[in-house]
Motif scaffolding. Sequence first.
Motif, PDB file in Angstrom:
ATOM      1  N   TYR A  51      46.608 -47.281   8.758  1.00 14.02           N
ATOM      2  CA  TYR A  51      46.863 -46.858  10.140  1.00 14.02           C
ATOM      3  C   TYR A  51      45.841 -47.411  11.129  1.00 14.02           C
ATOM      4  O   TYR A  51      46.163 -47.700  12.278  1.00 14.02           O
ATOM      5  CB  TYR A  51      46.947 -45.329  10.232  1.00 14.02           C
ATOM      6  CG  TYR A  51      45.649 -44.596  10.026  1.00 14.02           C
ATOM      7  CD1 TYR A  51      44.713 -44.482  11.046  1.00 14.02           C
ATOM      8  CD2 TYR A  51      45.340 -43.981   8.815  1.00 14.02           C
ATOM      9  CE1 TYR A  51      43.512 -43.815  10.859  1.00 14.02           C
ATOM     10  CE2 TYR A  51      44.150 -43.317   8.606  1.00 14.02           C
ATOM     11  CZ  TYR A  51      43.240 -43.239   9.634  1.00 14.02           C
ATOM     12  OH  TYR A  51      42.051 -42.578   9.442  1.00 14.02           O
ATOM     13  N   TRP A  52      44.586 -47.585  10.708  1.00 14.75           N
ATOM     14  CA  TRP A  52      43.561 -48.013  11.670  1.00 14.75           C
ATOM     15  C   TRP A  52      43.723 -49.479  12.074  1.00 14.75           C
ATOM     16  O   TRP A  52      43.098 -49.930  13.013  1.00 14.75           O
ATOM     17  CB  TRP A  52      42.155 -47.749  11.119  1.00 14.75           C
ATOM     18  CG  TRP A  52      41.869 -48.401   9.800  1.00 14.75           C
ATOM     19  CD1 TRP A  52      41.412 -49.664   9.580  1.00 14.75           C
ATOM     20  CD2 TRP A  52      42.043 -47.824   8.492  1.00 14.75           C
ATOM     21  NE1 TRP A  52      41.294 -49.911   8.240  1.00 14.75           N
ATOM     22  CE2 TRP A  52      41.660 -48.801   7.544  1.00 14.75           C
ATOM     23  CE3 TRP A  52      42.471 -46.571   8.039  1.00 14.75           C
ATOM     24  CZ2 TRP A  52      41.712 -48.563   6.169  1.00 14.75           C
ATOM     25  CZ3 TRP A  52      42.513 -46.344   6.673  1.00 14.75           C
ATOM     26  CH2 TRP A  52      42.136 -47.329   5.749  1.00 14.75           C
ATOM     27  N   GLU A  53      44.570 -50.200  11.345  1.00 19.12           N
ATOM     28  CA  GLU A  53      44.825 -51.594  11.723  1.00 19.12           C
ATOM     29  C   GLU A  53      45.842 -51.712  12.868  1.00 19.12           C
ATOM     30  O   GLU A  53      45.909 -52.747  13.529  1.00 19.12           O
ATOM     31  CB  GLU A  53      45.371 -52.384  10.521  1.00 19.12           C
ATOM     32  CG  GLU A  53      44.302 -52.919   9.604  1.00 19.12           C
ATOM     33  CD  GLU A  53      44.888 -53.826   8.516  1.00 19.12           C
ATOM     34  OE1 GLU A  53      46.075 -54.178   8.586  1.00 19.12           O
ATOM     35  OE2 GLU A  53      44.149 -54.155   7.579  1.00 19.12           O
ATOM     36  N   VAL A  56      45.029 -53.115  16.358  1.00 13.99           N
ATOM     37  CA  VAL A  56      44.567 -54.507  16.350  1.00 13.99           C
ATOM     38  C   VAL A  56      45.704 -55.463  15.980  1.00 13.99           C
ATOM     39  O   VAL A  56      45.839 -56.533  16.563  1.00 13.99           O
ATOM     40  CB  VAL A  56      43.376 -54.665  15.371  1.00 13.99           C
ATOM     41  CG1 VAL A  56      42.999 -56.125  15.198  1.00 13.99           C
ATOM     42  CG2 VAL A  56      42.184 -53.879  15.897  1.00 13.99           C
ATOM     43  N   ILE A 169      39.288 -55.567  20.453  1.00 14.08           N
ATOM     44  CA  ILE A 169      39.370 -54.641  19.308  1.00 14.08           C
ATOM     45  C   ILE A 169      38.648 -53.324  19.578  1.00 14.08           C
ATOM     46  O   ILE A 169      38.337 -52.599  18.651  1.00 14.08           O
ATOM     47  CB  ILE A 169      38.768 -55.286  18.031  1.00 14.08           C
ATOM     48  CG1 ILE A 169      37.323 -55.744  18.276  1.00 14.08           C
ATOM     49  CG2 ILE A 169      39.609 -56.450  17.546  1.00 14.08           C
ATOM     50  CD1 ILE A 169      36.584 -56.146  17.016  1.00 14.08           C
ATOM     51  N   VAL A 172      39.437 -47.729  19.094  1.00 16.39           N
ATOM     52  CA  VAL A 172      39.520 -47.360  17.679  1.00 16.39           C
ATOM     53  C   VAL A 172      40.025 -45.931  17.591  1.00 16.39           C
ATOM     54  O   VAL A 172      39.990 -45.194  18.582  1.00 16.39           O
ATOM     55  CB  VAL A 172      38.135 -47.511  16.984  1.00 16.39           C
ATOM     56  CG1 VAL A 172      37.737 -48.976  16.883  1.00 16.39           C
ATOM     57  CG2 VAL A 172      37.065 -46.723  17.732  1.00 16.39           C
ATOM     58  N   HIS A 177      34.688 -48.304  20.710  1.00 14.11           N
ATOM     59  CA  HIS A 177      33.480 -48.633  19.940  1.00 14.11           C
ATOM     60  C   HIS A 177      32.349 -49.197  20.808  1.00 14.11           C
ATOM     61  O   HIS A 177      31.321 -49.616  20.275  1.00 14.11           O
ATOM     62  CB  HIS A 177      33.801 -49.523  18.734  1.00 14.11           C
ATOM     63  CG  HIS A 177      34.132 -50.948  19.050  1.00 14.11           C
ATOM     64  ND1 HIS A 177      34.801 -51.752  18.175  1.00 14.11           N
ATOM     65  CD2 HIS A 177      33.912 -51.713  20.133  1.00 14.11           C
ATOM     66  CE1 HIS A 177      34.957 -52.955  18.691  1.00 14.11           C
ATOM     67  NE2 HIS A 177      34.424 -52.952  19.883  1.00 14.11           N
ATOM     68  N   ILE A 368      33.221 -41.624  20.039  1.00 14.58           N
ATOM     69  CA  ILE A 368      34.371 -41.309  19.167  1.00 14.58           C
ATOM     70  C   ILE A 368      34.418 -39.818  18.824  1.00 14.58           C
ATOM     71  O   ILE A 368      33.390 -39.182  18.607  1.00 14.58           O
ATOM     72  CB  ILE A 368      34.290 -42.144  17.868  1.00 14.58           C
ATOM     73  CG1 ILE A 368      34.442 -43.633  18.209  1.00 14.58           C
ATOM     74  CG2 ILE A 368      35.372 -41.736  16.868  1.00 14.58           C
ATOM     75  CD1 ILE A 368      34.220 -44.564  17.044  1.00 14.58           C
TER      76      ILE A 368
ATOM     77  N   GLU B 104      39.762 -56.106   9.057  1.00 18.73           N
ATOM     78  CA  GLU B 104      38.593 -55.302   9.394  1.00 18.73           C
ATOM     79  C   GLU B 104      37.292 -56.050   9.159  1.00 18.73           C
ATOM     80  O   GLU B 104      36.271 -55.765   9.763  1.00 18.73           O
ATOM     81  CB  GLU B 104      38.564 -54.008   8.548  1.00 18.73           C
ATOM     82  CG  GLU B 104      39.698 -53.059   8.816  1.00 18.73           C
ATOM     83  CD  GLU B 104      40.943 -53.403   8.027  1.00 18.73           C
ATOM     84  OE1 GLU B 104      41.081 -54.568   7.611  1.00 18.73           O
ATOM     85  OE2 GLU B 104      41.790 -52.529   7.837  1.00 18.73           O
ATOM     86  N   LYS B 210      37.938 -46.533   8.269  1.00 15.08           N
ATOM     87  CA  LYS B 210      36.891 -47.210   9.016  1.00 15.08           C
ATOM     88  C   LYS B 210      37.290 -48.668   9.236  1.00 15.08           C
ATOM     89  O   LYS B 210      37.771 -49.326   8.334  1.00 15.08           O
ATOM     90  CB  LYS B 210      35.586 -47.163   8.222  1.00 15.08           C
ATOM     91  CG  LYS B 210      34.348 -47.612   8.961  1.00 15.08           C
ATOM     92  CD  LYS B 210      33.110 -47.234   8.143  1.00 15.08           C
ATOM     93  CE  LYS B 210      31.829 -47.626   8.845  1.00 15.08           C
ATOM     94  NZ  LYS B 210      31.530 -49.042   8.752  1.00 15.08           N
ATOM     95  N   PHE B 212      36.840 -52.059  12.445  1.00 15.26           N
ATOM     96  CA  PHE B 212      36.683 -52.506  13.832  1.00 15.26           C
ATOM     97  C   PHE B 212      35.708 -51.599  14.592  1.00 15.26           C
ATOM     98  O   PHE B 212      35.918 -51.286  15.754  1.00 15.26           O
ATOM     99  CB  PHE B 212      38.049 -52.526  14.545  1.00 15.26           C
ATOM    100  CG  PHE B 212      39.126 -53.169  13.732  1.00 15.26           C
ATOM    101  CD1 PHE B 212      39.152 -54.544  13.579  1.00 15.26           C
ATOM    102  CD2 PHE B 212      40.096 -52.412  13.095  1.00 15.26           C
ATOM    103  CE1 PHE B 212      40.126 -55.152  12.805  1.00 15.26           C
ATOM    104  CE2 PHE B 212      41.078 -53.006  12.317  1.00 15.26           C
ATOM    105  CZ  PHE B 212      41.094 -54.372  12.178  1.00 15.26           C
ATOM    106  N   ASP B 213      34.678 -51.156  13.908  1.00 12.28           N
ATOM    107  CA  ASP B 213      33.781 -50.170  14.503  1.00 12.28           C
ATOM    108  C   ASP B 213      32.609 -50.794  15.248  1.00 12.28           C
ATOM    109  O   ASP B 213      31.785 -50.074  15.801  1.00 12.28           O
ATOM    110  CB  ASP B 213      33.263 -49.193  13.439  1.00 12.28           C
ATOM    111  CG  ASP B 213      32.575 -49.912  12.295  1.00 12.28           C
ATOM    112  OD1 ASP B 213      32.803 -51.125  12.144  1.00 12.28           O
ATOM    113  OD2 ASP B 213      31.811 -49.270  11.561  1.00 12.28           O
ATOM    114  N   ARG B 214      32.513 -52.103  15.264  1.00 12.83           N
ATOM    115  CA  ARG B 214      31.444 -52.760  16.029  1.00 12.83           C
ATOM    116  C   ARG B 214      32.035 -53.793  16.977  1.00 12.83           C
ATOM    117  O   ARG B 214      32.986 -54.491  16.627  1.00 12.83           O
ATOM    118  CB  ARG B 214      30.444 -53.434  15.083  1.00 12.83           C
ATOM    119  CG  ARG B 214      29.415 -52.449  14.513  1.00 12.83           C
ATOM    120  CD  ARG B 214      28.643 -53.062  13.392  1.00 12.83           C
ATOM    121  NE  ARG B 214      29.559 -53.456  12.330  1.00 12.83           N
ATOM    122  CZ  ARG B 214      29.435 -54.566  11.630  1.00 12.83           C
ATOM    123  NH1 ARG B 214      28.456 -55.402  11.871  1.00 12.83           N
ATOM    124  NH2 ARG B 214      30.302 -54.856  10.680  1.00 12.83           N
TER     125      ARG B 214
END
Lengths: 483, 245
Positions: A51-53, A56, A169, A172, A177, A368, B104, B210, B212-214
């Motif tokens: 899901y986190w993709e 992006v 990107i 998030v 970020h 976040i 990622e 986790k 793309f956190d930076r």
Amino acid sequence: MTKKITIEPVTRIEGHGKVTIHLDDNNQVTESRFHIVEFRGFEKFIQGRPYWEAPVVVQRLCGICPVSHHLAAAKAIDQVVGVDANGLTAVGEKMRRLMHYGQIFQSHALHFFYLAAPDLLFGIDADPKKRNIISVIQEHKELAKKGIQLRKFGQEIIRATAGKKIHGISAVPGGIHKNLSKAEIEYFLNDINVPSVSTCIQWMEEILDFMKDYHVKNKSWIHGFSDFPSNHLSLVGEDNCMDLYHGKLRAVDTHGKVILDNIDYNDYLNYFSEDVKAWTYLKFPYLKQLGPQKGWNRVGPLSRLNVCEALPTPRAQKRLEEYRRFTGQRINNMGLYYHWARLIEMLHCAEYMQDLLEDDDLQNKDLIIKGTRRPEGVGVIEAPRGTLLHHYEVSDMDEITRCNLIVSTTHNNEAMNRAVNIVAKRTLNNNSQVTEAMLNEIEVAIRAYDPCLSCATHAVGDMPLKVSLLDHKGKVLQEITKT
Amino acid sequence: MKKKVNITIDGKSISATPDDNIVEVAKANGVYIPTLCFYPDMGKCLGTCRVCTVKWKRHHVAACTLKVEEGMELTVQSDELKDLRKALVELLFVEGNHFCPGCEKSGDCKLQALGYELQMTVPRFHYRFNNRIIEYNSKKILFEHNRCILCKRCTHKFKDSKGRRVFFFKGKGCHLEVEMVTELVDQLNEEQVDHLVELCPVGALLKKGKGFDRPYGERKYDKTPVGQTTETHPKPSTKKHKGLL
């Protein structure tokens, strides 16, 4: 014997489309269609990804408005990680808003100055060799220069907030970020590398003066160009004021009667459905309560100004009042007014960005928020071209199992087809010979919606347009090639 | 203390200690040999990726597996070797399904960084489009098999707190793949999970939730080319069966 005219590709829009026009024996238009001939398939191939993709990957379906897809997906995935739109931290929400308003600003600038201006400045029937951005630069140097600089400002805002101008990107799940330092903000205030935000506001005021004057001089053909009734849909914020990042769904009919009000977009499936036609990859969304024939909506700048009660920034609000006074109508159904509406939105975005750039919350470090996982999420945003919806279902083990995207241009599908039909009938009926100018008039009707059929296909200069007249057996009767 | 011996790299005389690793000896003397599966102080080298290939006695040899010997004459930089290394990286790209824009690990990926460094644009080989899976079974690690380059780092250089291997090879030849023992992975602590993800040179092993956190500019290879970056991994524990190797 029937004839078929094909315009392929339709130029100065984003993506690939074609128009077919069918004529009967008496050269009367019997049917016209706007076909979307490319297939993208993002709804399918995002399935199976984590899901986190999504924010992006899915934004890659467009090179013009990726920020809108990035943020619509991020809003949906926020819900998946248990964070509602009003639950983000101040810096999280304001950074995203700044990114989004910068995106709308640059996308509108691209459309108006690069794609639409050649038609407006030189005329629909001007020499096609002249109808392009290069001629705008040669003959309207100051206007072109400002257009390019304004777009650059929007792109630089995106770079600062998203990381790069295209396909950033930074949004998030649950926030953002990065924040924005005072030094980064100074770049947008000092008038050195890009026009400052106050310069952008001043330029937009000048361009809106030009636009009003243009409408005064060309009122008759603008008003008669592609005027037809429709519903209008958009998100609205507090007090039904314009909010391009978040709000409730609202729709009005052609007379201004509210037909959808204060709807939480999480419930969209209760109100919307999509029709499918065999001849196009683009679906036809409509309001269930009204059915596919009467329930389709226009979206985008024209519709947003129709749906909202007011604009929450003072200069843009004045320009909205001026725009409404000019037509004398609360609801504007005239297709070519999309351009004026787009410029008012640009002024609104510039004012909004000015407020955000002065906001100290942008330097906060609480980027976040985390919540409790949920099985699905819906994100809706007002993209440059209209209401954009992303919906994801996610398994317990974090895999996206279903995705539904209703993209802005999809809402305008029926409207673009009707616009093509109206203009084709007016220009082609009783004409045995089809001229390039006639066909450009049809393209102008489509172009007003700034359709984004996929991404980033901008032709500058010579357009590879080929028009063929065929009989019902496919025999070529006449060919016109634009080189 | 061992007696120093003389070797030459690209005609340059270097004094080195016998049995030292060629990659590290070269680096200490200002000669860069690209690597992928190798990292400093890793103990026994894996020698799987062959990106560090050099020429010795007219043979192509993985430099990480070579030990210093008296009188060695090595060729590190030549057009032939550069093209060979580039071809090896291209083969890794076409053998898996690598889509850097949505990954990622982009910016932190050693394979991607090498692709840039070796000026790879389009691979000269056909993509294999292998049909691989994404493993969601673990609560802590997402295993993206499409990006696995079979480097052996996870199978040979990582053990859990009880000294157990957590990843194994399965199959043979073109069917070779890494198998994750989900029950053991789910027993890893946060620190071990972070180390495991760091150990993977590509985006195959990811920490769940986790990514793309930076921001751009803060990722490992954004500003520093891979050749100037030193990978830091935990050294083997002095205590037996104490986590990472």
